[in-house]
Design a protein around this motif. Structure first.
Motif, short mmCIF file in Angstrom:
data_model
loop_
_atom_site.label_atom_id
_atom_site.label_comp_id
_atom_site.label_asym_id
_atom_site.label_seq_id
_atom_site.Cartn_x
_atom_site.Cartn_y
_atom_site.Cartn_z
N VAL A 38 33.97 -106.61 -38.80
CA VAL A 38 33.73 -107.09 -37.73
C VAL A 38 34.95 -107.09 -36.52
CG1 VAL A 38 32.74 -108.50 -36.07
CG2 VAL A 38 31.57 -108.13 -38.25
N ALA A 39 36.00 -107.59 -37.34
CA ALA A 39 37.25 -107.80 -36.39
C ALA A 39 37.78 -106.62 -36.14
CB ALA A 39 38.11 -109.03 -37.13
N ARG A 40 37.78 -105.72 -37.32
CA ARG A 40 38.74 -104.45 -37.53
C ARG A 40 37.96 -103.57 -36.45
NH1 ARG A 40 39.96 -101.33 -43.13
NH2 ARG A 40 41.16 -103.20 -43.33
N LEU A 41 36.76 -103.65 -36.39
CA LEU A 41 36.14 -102.38 -35.67
C LEU A 41 35.80 -102.63 -34.20
CD1 LEU A 41 33.56 -101.07 -38.36
CD2 LEU A 41 35.75 -100.26 -37.56
N ILE A 42 35.66 -104.23 -33.66
CA ILE A 42 35.16 -104.48 -32.37
C ILE A 42 35.64 -103.85 -31.40
CG2 ILE A 42 36.65 -106.59 -31.93
CD1 ILE A 42 33.79 -107.79 -31.53
N ASP A 43 37.12 -103.69 -31.22
CA ASP A 43 37.55 -102.94 -29.98
C ASP A 43 37.24 -101.37 -30.24
OD1 ASP A 43 38.58 -105.47 -29.17
OD2 ASP A 43 40.66 -105.15 -30.20
N GLU A 44 37.63 -100.60 -31.31
CA GLU A 44 37.46 -99.48 -31.34
C GLU A 44 35.75 -98.74 -31.54
OE1 GLU A 44 39.97 -97.48 -30.44
OE2 GLU A 44 41.25 -99.15 -30.29
N ASP A 45 35.24 -99.57 -32.26
CA ASP A 45 33.90 -99.08 -32.70
C ASP A 45 33.22 -100.05 -32.67
OD1 ASP A 45 31.71 -97.95 -33.74
OD2 ASP A 45 32.63 -97.87 -35.60
N PRO A 46 32.61 -100.72 -31.42
CA PRO A 46 31.82 -101.90 -31.19
C PRO A 46 30.50 -101.88 -32.10
CG PRO A 46 31.95 -100.57 -29.36
CD PRO A 46 33.19 -100.06 -30.15
N GLU A 47 30.04 -100.70 -32.06
CA GLU A 47 28.56 -100.45 -32.67
C GLU A 47 28.96 -100.65 -33.94
OE1 GLU A 47 26.54 -96.72 -31.69
OE2 GLU A 47 26.70 -97.10 -29.89
N GLY A 48 29.91 -100.26 -34.80
CA GLY A 48 29.96 -100.28 -36.13
C GLY A 48 30.20 -101.69 -36.49
N ALA A 49 30.95 -102.38 -35.55
CA ALA A 49 31.03 -103.93 -35.62
C ALA A 49 30.03 -104.54 -35.61
CB ALA A 49 32.03 -104.41 -34.49
N TYR A 50 29.10 -104.28 -34.75
CA TYR A 50 27.85 -104.69 -34.70
C TYR A 50 26.96 -104.81 -35.88
CZ TYR A 50 23.19 -105.76 -32.53
OH TYR A 50 21.63 -106.27 -32.49
N GLY A 51 27.01 -103.51 -36.46
CA GLY A 51 26.34 -103.39 -37.74
C GLY A 51 26.84 -104.33 -38.88
N TYR A 52 28.17 -104.31 -38.85
CA TYR A 52 28.57 -105.53 -40.12
C TYR A 52 28.34 -106.84 -39.92
CZ TYR A 52 31.13 -101.62 -42.44
OH TYR A 52 31.48 -100.46 -43.07
N SER A 53 28.21 -107.17 -38.54
CA SER A 53 27.67 -108.38 -38.00
C SER A 53 26.40 -108.84 -38.44
CB SER A 53 28.13 -108.78 -36.58
OG SER A 53 27.15 -108.11 -35.68
N LYS A 54 25.53 -107.91 -38.24
CA LYS A 54 24.22 -108.13 -38.83
C LYS A 54 24.09 -108.41 -40.36
CE LYS A 54 21.29 -107.74 -36.13
NZ LYS A 54 20.85 -109.11 -35.22
N VAL A 55 24.78 -107.72 -40.96
CA VAL A 55 24.90 -107.87 -42.47
C VAL A 55 25.28 -109.45 -42.79
CG1 VAL A 55 25.94 -107.24 -44.70
CG2 VAL A 55 25.30 -105.63 -43.00
N ALA A 56 26.62 -109.67 -42.03
CA ALA A 56 26.96 -111.08 -42.43
C ALA A 56 26.06 -112.06 -42.16
CB ALA A 56 28.13 -111.26 -41.45
N LEU A 57 25.21 -111.97 -40.93
CA LEU A 57 24.19 -112.67 -40.25
C LEU A 57 23.06 -112.80 -41.29
CD1 LEU A 57 23.76 -114.38 -37.79
CD2 LEU A 57 22.59 -112.52 -36.76
N ARG A 58 22.69 -111.76 -41.73
CA ARG A 58 21.42 -111.96 -42.93
C ARG A 58 21.77 -112.55 -44.10
NH1 ARG A 58 20.97 -106.73 -43.26
NH2 ARG A 58 22.13 -106.45 -45.39
N LEU A 59 23.18 -112.54 -44.45
CA LEU A 59 23.66 -113.24 -45.68
C LEU A 59 24.19 -114.57 -45.40
CD1 LEU A 59 26.27 -110.48 -46.88
CD2 LEU A 59 23.98 -111.06 -47.73
#
Length: 252
Positions: A38-59
């Motif tokens: 999430v931290a790595r992608l949030i500036d350059e690829d916010p959609e990708g960061a959002y996807g990883y955040s949803k995984v973390a949220l599910r876990l």
């Protein structure tokens, strides 16, 4: 979602790592890796960061750092209602006020600038550190502009932090916001001065102050790629040149 091999999870902040200690070790590692992404992608690829955040949220939805990361990922994707819900959840878990400014900005994003202004005047603001108070001032000025109150926005940004010659992490953004508000109010000369001051403070290019300054000075930038492409086209059409070697149809 795939995690690159170079991501171990150890890259996260020690405070976040401490929060994750409440989880089983394997689960904590998985959550940590997704938070790193999430931290790595949030500036350059916010959609990708959002996807990883949803995984973390599910876990690990009961970990405040996870809810906060999910909030910032949603915020970066302009999902303001979702971001606000996540920030509120994180705040309930921690009892802190650090997220107050970004929560207020979510209210702006939802078309509720009056609510953002209410939050700017709330007791929580006095509990913020200096960076948080400056951020709140920026949000409040933005809310004033949303309401068409340009003069009030300018006054809101006038502060000891703006007047200071010391350069802090927030200095460039504060000067930029002030310059932009001045320009919107038709005060071009003052706006140019403050865009120049923003450039001085913006060592890492966090704003486009240099571009705005150049625009005010009438400087036009030519894309080198387009220029080279045009030159190649001209070379390929050498038999269509007008007398004197100038390109056909080109104005002198």
């Amino acid at each position: 979602m795939p995690i690159p091999e170079d991501v171990t999870g150890d890259e996260i902040d020690k405070d976040v790592r401490q929060e994750l200690q409440s989880l089983p070790k394997g689960l904590a590692e998985d959550v940590a890796k997704n938070l790193v992404m999430v931290a790595r992608l949030i500036d350059e690829d916010p959609e990708g960061a959002y996807g990883y955040s949803k995984v973390a949220l599910r876990l690990a939805s009961r970990v405040a750092a996870v809810r906060e990361a999910a909030g910032f990922a949603a915020y970066a994707n302009q999902k303001y209602a979702e971001a606000l819900a996540e920030f509120r959840a994180a705040r309930r878990m921690t009892g802190g006020v650090e997220l107050w400014p970004v929560m207020a900005d979510c209210e702006r994003g939802l078309g509720r600038p009056e609510k953002a202004l209410d939050m700017a005047g709330a007791p929580e603001v006095h509990k913020l550190d200096k960076a948080g108070q400056v951020e709140m001032r920026l949000v409040a000025a933005g809310a004033r502009r949303d309401l068409g109150q340009l003069d009030a926005a300018i006054v809101t940004l006038q502060s000891p932090e703006l007047a200071s010659n010391a350069v802090q992490p927030w200095t460039a953004r504060l000067r930029y916001a002030y310059a932009d508000a001045l320009l919107a109010a038709g005060r071009q000369g003052e706006a140019r001065e403050w865009f120049a001051k923003a450039v001085e403070a913006d060592k890492d290019g966090s704003t486009d102050a240099s571009d705005r300054l150049a625009e005010l000075d009438g400087v036009e930038f030519v894309d080198a790629f387009d220029e080279n492409e045009n030159e190649n086209e001209n070379e390929g059409n050498g038999d269509k040149q007008a007398p004197g070697g100038t390109d056909e149809g080109r104005e002198e």
